[in-house]
Design a protein around this motif. Structure first.
Motif, PDB file in Angstrom:
ATOM      1  N   GLU A 162       3.932   5.126  -6.126  1.00  0.00           N
ATOM      2  CA  GLU A 162       3.927   5.082  -7.576  1.00  0.00           C
ATOM      3  C   GLU A 162       2.443   5.213  -8.428  1.00  0.00           C
ATOM      4  O   GLU A 162       2.723   5.751  -9.429  1.00  0.00           O
ATOM      5  N   ASP A 163       1.574   5.315  -7.715  1.00  0.00           N
ATOM      6  CA  ASP A 163       0.172   5.859  -8.200  1.00  0.00           C
ATOM      7  C   ASP A 163      -0.410   6.819  -7.921  1.00  0.00           C
ATOM      8  O   ASP A 163      -1.107   6.641  -6.852  1.00  0.00           O
ATOM      9  N   ALA A 164      -0.134   7.977  -8.579  1.00  0.00           N
ATOM     10  CA  ALA A 164      -0.557   9.411  -8.111  1.00  0.00           C
ATOM     11  C   ALA A 164      -2.135   9.467  -8.271  1.00  0.00           C
ATOM     12  O   ALA A 164      -2.752  10.111  -7.221  1.00  0.00           O
ATOM     13  N   SER A 165      -2.751   8.691  -9.148  1.00  0.00           N
ATOM     14  CA  SER A 165      -4.256   8.874  -9.653  1.00  0.00           C
ATOM     15  C   SER A 165      -5.063   8.305  -8.306  1.00  0.00           C
ATOM     16  O   SER A 165      -6.163   8.624  -8.219  1.00  0.00           O
ATOM     17  N   ASN A 166      -4.436   6.996  -7.859  1.00  0.00           N
ATOM     18  CA  ASN A 166      -5.190   6.577  -6.532  1.00  0.00           C
ATOM     19  C   ASN A 166      -4.594   6.868  -5.402  1.00  0.00           C
ATOM     20  O   ASN A 166      -4.754   5.912  -4.428  1.00  0.00           O
ATOM     21  N   ARG A 167      -3.700   7.866  -5.098  1.00  0.00           N
ATOM     22  CA  ARG A 167      -2.979   8.151  -4.091  1.00  0.00           C
ATOM     23  C   ARG A 167      -4.016   8.394  -2.706  1.00  0.00           C
ATOM     24  O   ARG A 167      -3.589   8.004  -1.551  1.00  0.00           O
ATOM     25  N   ASN A 168      -5.143   9.146  -2.938  1.00  0.00           N
ATOM     26  CA  ASN A 168      -6.037   9.380  -1.958  1.00  0.00           C
ATOM     27  C   ASN A 168      -6.815   8.016  -1.410  1.00  0.00           C
ATOM     28  O   ASN A 168      -6.939   7.728  -0.185  1.00  0.00           O
ATOM     29  N   ARG A 169      -7.111   7.351  -2.323  1.00  0.00           N
ATOM     30  CA  ARG A 169      -7.771   5.966  -2.044  1.00  0.00           C
ATOM     31  C   ARG A 169      -6.915   5.112  -1.215  1.00  0.00           C
ATOM     32  O   ARG A 169      -7.137   4.465  -0.340  1.00  0.00           O
ATOM     33  N   LEU A 170      -5.495   5.024  -1.634  1.00  0.00           N
ATOM     34  CA  LEU A 170      -4.483   4.128  -0.862  1.00  0.00           C
ATOM     35  C   LEU A 170      -4.238   4.690   0.484  1.00  0.00           C
ATOM     36  O   LEU A 170      -3.950   3.825   1.469  1.00  0.00           O
ATOM     37  N   ALA A 171      -4.291   6.078   0.698  1.00  0.00           N
ATOM     38  CA  ALA A 171      -4.024   6.805   1.808  1.00  0.00           C
ATOM     39  C   ALA A 171      -5.095   6.359   2.656  1.00  0.00           C
ATOM     40  O   ALA A 171      -4.774   6.288   4.181  1.00  0.00           O
ATOM     41  N   LYS A 172      -6.247   6.124   2.551  1.00  0.00           N
ATOM     42  CA  LYS A 172      -7.256   5.664   3.411  1.00  0.00           C
ATOM     43  C   LYS A 172      -6.967   4.158   4.068  1.00  0.00           C
ATOM     44  O   LYS A 172      -7.526   3.675   5.172  1.00  0.00           O
ATOM     45  N   LEU A 173      -6.282   3.587   3.439  1.00  0.00           N
ATOM     46  CA  LEU A 173      -5.950   2.204   3.645  1.00  0.00           C
ATOM     47  C   LEU A 173      -4.600   2.071   4.551  1.00  0.00           C
ATOM     48  O   LEU A 173      -4.319   1.171   5.146  1.00  0.00           O
ATOM     49  N   ILE A 202       1.030  -1.347   0.110  1.00  0.00           N
ATOM     50  CA  ILE A 202       0.187  -0.037   0.088  1.00  0.00           C
ATOM     51  C   ILE A 202       0.874   1.293   0.010  1.00  0.00           C
ATOM     52  O   ILE A 202       0.541   2.028  -0.773  1.00  0.00           O
ATOM     53  N   LYS A 203       2.042   1.169   0.759  1.00  0.00           N
ATOM     54  CA  LYS A 203       2.881   2.320   0.854  1.00  0.00           C
ATOM     55  C   LYS A 203       3.502   2.649  -0.602  1.00  0.00           C
ATOM     56  O   LYS A 203       3.478   3.754  -1.066  1.00  0.00           O
ATOM     57  N   LEU A 204       3.947   1.471  -1.062  1.00  0.00           N
ATOM     58  CA  LEU A 204       4.558   1.602  -2.619  1.00  0.00           C
ATOM     59  C   LEU A 204       3.734   2.126  -3.618  1.00  0.00           C
ATOM     60  O   LEU A 204       3.897   2.800  -4.447  1.00  0.00           O
ATOM     61  N   GLY A 205       2.189   1.966  -3.229  1.00  0.00           N
ATOM     62  CA  GLY A 205       1.237   2.303  -4.198  1.00  0.00           C
ATOM     63  C   GLY A 205       0.968   3.745  -4.136  1.00  0.00           C
ATOM     64  O   GLY A 205       1.111   4.280  -5.062  1.00  0.00           O
ATOM     65  N   ILE A 206       1.365   4.272  -2.934  1.00  0.00           N
ATOM     66  CA  ILE A 206       0.951   5.702  -2.837  1.00  0.00           C
ATOM     67  C   ILE A 206       2.044   6.431  -3.623  1.00  0.00           C
ATOM     68  O   ILE A 206       2.136   7.557  -4.020  1.00  0.00           O
ATOM     69  N   VAL A 255       1.047  11.873  17.801  1.00  0.00           N
ATOM     70  CA  VAL A 255       2.035  11.813  16.938  1.00  0.00           C
ATOM     71  C   VAL A 255       2.098  10.489  16.040  1.00  0.00           C
ATOM     72  O   VAL A 255       2.102   9.599  17.023  1.00  0.00           O
ATOM     73  N   ILE A 256       2.358  10.510  14.911  1.00  0.00           N
ATOM     74  CA  ILE A 256       2.366   9.090  14.180  1.00  0.00           C
ATOM     75  C   ILE A 256       3.895   8.491  14.223  1.00  0.00           C
ATOM     76  O   ILE A 256       4.648   9.498  14.020  1.00  0.00           O
ATOM     77  N   PHE A 257       3.942   7.423  14.422  1.00  0.00           N
ATOM     78  CA  PHE A 257       5.156   6.637  14.628  1.00  0.00           C
ATOM     79  C   PHE A 257       5.331   6.046  12.965  1.00  0.00           C
ATOM     80  O   PHE A 257       4.558   5.048  12.664  1.00  0.00           O
ATOM     81  N   PHE A 258       6.257   6.368  12.438  1.00  0.00           N
ATOM     82  CA  PHE A 258       6.741   5.659  11.053  1.00  0.00           C
ATOM     83  C   PHE A 258       8.268   4.904  11.294  1.00  0.00           C
ATOM     84  O   PHE A 258       9.328   5.774  11.217  1.00  0.00           O
ATOM     85  N   THR A 259       7.927   3.528  11.251  1.00  0.00           N
ATOM     86  CA  THR A 259       9.379   2.981  11.478  1.00  0.00           C
ATOM     87  C   THR A 259       9.696   1.869  10.374  1.00  0.00           C
ATOM     88  O   THR A 259      10.850   1.423  10.492  1.00  0.00           O
ATOM     89  N   ASP A 260       9.210   2.097   9.409  1.00  0.00           N
ATOM     90  CA  ASP A 260       9.383   1.441   8.064  1.00  0.00           C
ATOM     91  C   ASP A 260      10.371   2.285   7.447  1.00  0.00           C
ATOM     92  O   ASP A 260      10.175   3.346   7.047  1.00  0.00           O
ATOM     93  N   PRO A 261      11.556   1.878   6.732  1.00  0.00           N
ATOM     94  CA  PRO A 261      12.348   2.585   6.034  1.00  0.00           C
ATOM     95  C   PRO A 261      11.752   3.110   4.661  1.00  0.00           C
ATOM     96  O   PRO A 261      11.900   4.315   4.228  1.00  0.00           O
ATOM     97  N   VAL A 262      10.945   2.167   4.025  1.00  0.00           N
ATOM     98  CA  VAL A 262       9.979   2.862   3.038  1.00  0.00           C
ATOM     99  C   VAL A 262       9.171   4.183   3.414  1.00  0.00           C
ATOM    100  O   VAL A 262       8.934   5.101   2.661  1.00  0.00           O
ATOM    101  N   ASP A 263       8.747   4.458   4.708  1.00  0.00           N
ATOM    102  CA  ASP A 263       8.161   5.355   5.036  1.00  0.00           C
ATOM    103  C   ASP A 263       8.648   6.704   4.969  1.00  0.00           C
ATOM    104  O   ASP A 263       8.041   7.931   4.770  1.00  0.00           O
ATOM    105  N   GLU A 264      10.173   7.006   4.834  1.00  0.00           N
ATOM    106  CA  GLU A 264      10.647   8.239   4.460  1.00  0.00           C
ATOM    107  C   GLU A 264      10.544   8.695   2.873  1.00  0.00           C
ATOM    108  O   GLU A 264      10.277   9.544   2.698  1.00  0.00           O
TER     109      GLU A 264
END
Length: 822
Positions: free
Chosen positions: A528-539, A522-526, A595-604
């Protein structure tokens, strides 16, 4: 794969463009020696339960007039293939192919089309089907290993004599000579087998083909050819009557012997034709145990004579009973029977309301070759209508593949199979779903996609874009529904209602399981896929300072935001435990911000693309620009600490510090180091430095400018302010300021460029606290040198030598040197 598809496209274009009347009929020359009969073939065993004539003397006589050593019958009408067809067949036969398996798929597809036609006619006229076996719409495959013949039989509409000549010997329109020449010279033979023309692909494995066909409007005929530019059609008076339909007999080449193995044919049918509408049966062998009468053992009679009289009396009664029952033994015997190969039903052709959960699960295990007992997490079964019509079934697997994200951008993995009218085309289409959804399994079956093009041409087909768009939307809806049906995902206001209902217990925790397995996708989709970014952000799901160890969504976060809060606060790091102790959170937590914790390297990388959500901006609390409420004393503090901040910035000139400021994010920590808003954070710097092929020179351009923020309420900062005011040139104060900066770097997550320098400053500080002179150094080690006499040294060497070799040393007499030697 590439070689196998070209010839089919060649034939397709030929089929479309040659004139129908170009075939020249050549009447047989009875005196032609090349067509004489020398060794007539025998009648094959009938292909399972048809009614008809058995072999008799008349049939044997007719056989003697049939084919001899794969030559055309002398009494048949001879025809020449049109020029383009002959050249096309020459390309097929004389070219090397890495995969010839597709011939069976093409022949089965043609058989299925013939069955579809007769079934359609039967809707208005039931008499066309006939009775008994003729009414069974099925496909039968049979092997004759002795004769090297593979037969494919259908009870479809069949072909008349005219159909045989037109469909198998001539091509409809002219104008493809240039195309055939171009394709022949290019050597790109990657188009064979990708569409339903396919009859001529049989010559990839056969050097001689018979087509026996019976249409309701004509008598039974035989079409035969060796692909040598000629074919013959004659009335069939020697083969068993078909009733209706077509039987294709492939006389296989010597090098195609693998297609005489039952296991090979089963694999091909399972791979390419598993979901054909009609039953596909193979005349297969199997071993069974049967009981046969057992022979009497003479030795038992001799043994019974030696037994005692009492035993004889006891056994006499038993013998009387056993004589009544005949003695038998079990032996293994090979039998042949029809075996159904496509027993998995094409459930996507049915209405979703008619398919049960067990059927969906069984179909998933068959499709994904998953032999575990785990159910898929979710599935979506739908029909798409409009310009492009297709049916699809998508599944979320219960677990991620072990190599799901290894070499993510360097591999083309697709778990989606493409069918066209239930005929398998390819499972190598990464154009149907984007890479980030490659973990989904399923299939797409389209009736509108052209079957007569190669995989490469299909990839550029305009319909694929429409199919892809709809598949993405349905896939994201399926994942969203998985979250909505999970009781753990329900908002706090609705939890009581869910608990009372007590339903969906099986779905409890399902989305958490999904996120742990496929959240990275899901993070990689945000990204790569700009057209569905908002839909993916909900997930998206993550832990926060207020989530109590549970996952939460952006919608839930926004719902809990404080009044007046404009930004979504987050922090990145290597672990939640480390982030919870971060000095950047001190004032935010005290003021009740989440505050949200992002601990996955892909989060950056994720947060570089996810700039906002629902009109809320994202703010990294470790970067400059953080605004936490209003402080009425900010201006006063800046003025009061102006001298200190200016002096500290000058003393850190060599450290490339951009500025020293009063902080609004600290409570208990004296100082921290933050980066510029659009530069790398400390966590990102660490990630980039750990890359195998990282370039330190290029990274210098991306590093954010560092700003030292100080806590004006901390006693250390207050004391430092007083010291600087009294003596700005005091070396001990400068040393303290430098040490505090380096400590702040470490606490803020940065990696020190010179750890040795930092360690030295720590030791100097310890010396000062212990009242040790700064000039005090460690004592040098005194090495004690022992002098040995020459005699002791000689003895030691001698002992070492002889001791090591376990040789007892013997005394050696010393010789007195002469004058000359001296």
């Amino acid at each position: 794969m590439r070689k196998r598809t070209l010839v089919s496209v060649l034939f397709l274009f030929s089929l479309l463009f040659l004139l129908p009347d170009q075939g020249r009929k050549l009447h047989a020359n009875a005196e032609d020696s090349s067509d004489e009969v020398s060794d007539p073939p025998k009648v094959e065993e009938k292909l399972g339960g048809h009614g008809g004539l058995s072999t008799d003397s008349d049939v044997v006589h007719r056989e003697s007039e049939s084919i001899s050593k794969k030559s055309l019958r002398s009494n048949a009408e001879k025809f020449e293939f049109q020029a383009e067809v002959s050249r096309l067949m020459d390309i097929i036969i004389n070219s090397l192919y890495s995969n010839k398996d597709i011939f069976l798929r093409e022949l089965i597809s043609n058989a299925s089309d013939a069955l579809d036609k007769i079934r359609f006619l039967a809707l208005t006229d039931k008499d066309v089907l006939g009775e008994g076996d003729n009414a069974k719409l099925e496909i039968q495959i049979k092997l004759d290993k002795a004769k090297k013949i593979l037969s494919i039989r259908d009870r479809g509409i069949g072909m008349t004599k005219e159909d045989l000549i037109k469909n198998l010997g001539t091509i409809a329109k002219s104008g493809t000579s240039a195309f055939v020449e171009k394709m022949q010279s290019s050597g790109d033979l990657n188009l064979i087998g990708q569409f339903g023309v396919g009859f001529y692909s049989a010559y990839l494995v056969a050097d001689y083909i018979e087509v026996i066909s019976k249409h309701n409007d004509d008598i039974q005929h035989v079409w035969e050819s060796k692909a040598d530019g000629k074919f013959a059609v004659s009335e069939d008076t020697w083969n068993e009557p078909l009733g209706r339909g077509t039987e294709i007999r492939l006389h296989l080449r010597d090098e195609a012997g693998e297609y005489l193995e039952e296991s090979k044919l089963k694999d091909l049918v399972k791979r390419y034709s598993e979901f054909i509408n009609f039953p596909i049966n193979l005349w297969a062998s199997k071993e069974v145990e049967t009981e046969v009468p057992a022979e009497e053992d003479e030795s038992t009679e001799e043994e019974t004579e030696t037994t005692s009289t009492e035993e004889e009396k006891e056994e006499d009664a038993e013998d009387e009973d056993s004589e009544k029952k005949q003695k038998t033994k079990k032996v293994k015997e090979t039998v042949y029977e029809w075996e159904l190969l496509n027993d998995v039903k094409a459930i996507w052709l049915r209405s979703p309301k008619e398919v049960t959960e067990e059927e969906y699960t069984k179909f998933y295990h068959s499709l994904a070759k998953d032999f575990s007992d785990e159910k898929p997490m979710a599935w979506s079964h739908f029909n798409a209508e409009g310009d492009v019509e297709f049916k699809a079934v998508l599944y979320v697997p219960p677990k991620a593949a072990h190599d799901q994200y290894e070499s993510y951008y360097n591999t083309n993995k697709a778990n989606l199979k493409l069918y066209v009218r239930r005929v398998f085309i390819s499972d190598e289409f990464d154009e149907l779903l984007p890479k980030y959804l490659s973990f989904l399994k399923g299939l797409v079956d389209s009736d509108t996609l052209p079957l007569n093009v190669s995989r490469e041409m299909l990839q550029q087909h305009s319909s694929l874009k429409t199919i892809k768009k709809k598949l993405i939307r349905k896939a994201l809806d399926m994942i969203r529904k998985l979250a909505e049906e999970d009781p753990d995902e329900v908002h706090d206001d609705d939890k009581k209602d869910v608990e009372k209902s007590g339903e969906n217990d099986e779905k409890k925790g399902q989305y958490t399981k999904f996120w742990n397995e496929f959240g990275k996708s899901i993070k990689l989709g945000i990204i790569e896929d700009a057209s569905n970014r908002n839909r993916l952000a909900k997930l998206l799901r993550f832990e926060t300072t207020k989530s109590d160890g549970k996952l939460t969504s952006l919608d839930q976060y926004i719902k809990r935001m404080k009044k007046g809060q404009k930004d979504v606060f987050y922090i990145t790091g290597s672990s939640k435990e480390q982030l919870e102790k971060s000095p950047f959170l001190e004032r935010l937590i005290k003021k009740g911000y989440e505050v949200i914790f992002f601990t996955d390297p892909v989060d950056e990388y994720l947060m570089q693309y996810l700039m906002d959500y629902e009109d809320k901006k994202f703010q990294n609390v470790s970067k400059e620009g953080l605004k936490v409420g209003k402080d009425s004393k900010v201006k006063e503090l800046k003025e009061a600490f102006k001298e200190l901040t200016k002096w500290w910035k000058e003393s850190l000139a060599s450290e490339n510090v951009d500025d020293v400021k009063i902080s609004n994010r600290l409570a208990d920590t004296p100082c921290v180091v933050v980066t510029s808003k659009f530069g790398w954070s400390a966590n990102m710097e660490r990630i980039m430095q750990s890359q195998t092929l990282s370039d330190a020179n290029k990274q210098a351009y991306m590093r954010g400018k560092r700003v030292l923020e100080i806590n004006p309420r901390h006693p250390i900062i207050k004391e430092l302010k007083e010291r600087v005011a009294s003596d700005p040139e005091d070396e001990s104060v400068k040393e303290t300021a430098q040490l505090m900066y380096q400590t702040a770097l470490i606490e803020s997550g940065f990696i020190l460029n010179d750890p040795k320098d930092f360690a030295g400053r720590i030791y100097n500080s310890v010396k000062s606290s212990l009242k040790i002179s700064p000039d005090a150094v460690a004592e040098e080690e005194v090495e004690a040198e022992e002098t040995e006499t020459s005699e002791e040294a000689t003895e030691t060497k001698s002992d070492d030598l002889h001791g090591g070799l376990n040789i007892e040393a013997e005394p050696v007499e010393e010789e007195t040197p002469t004058k000359d030697e001296l």
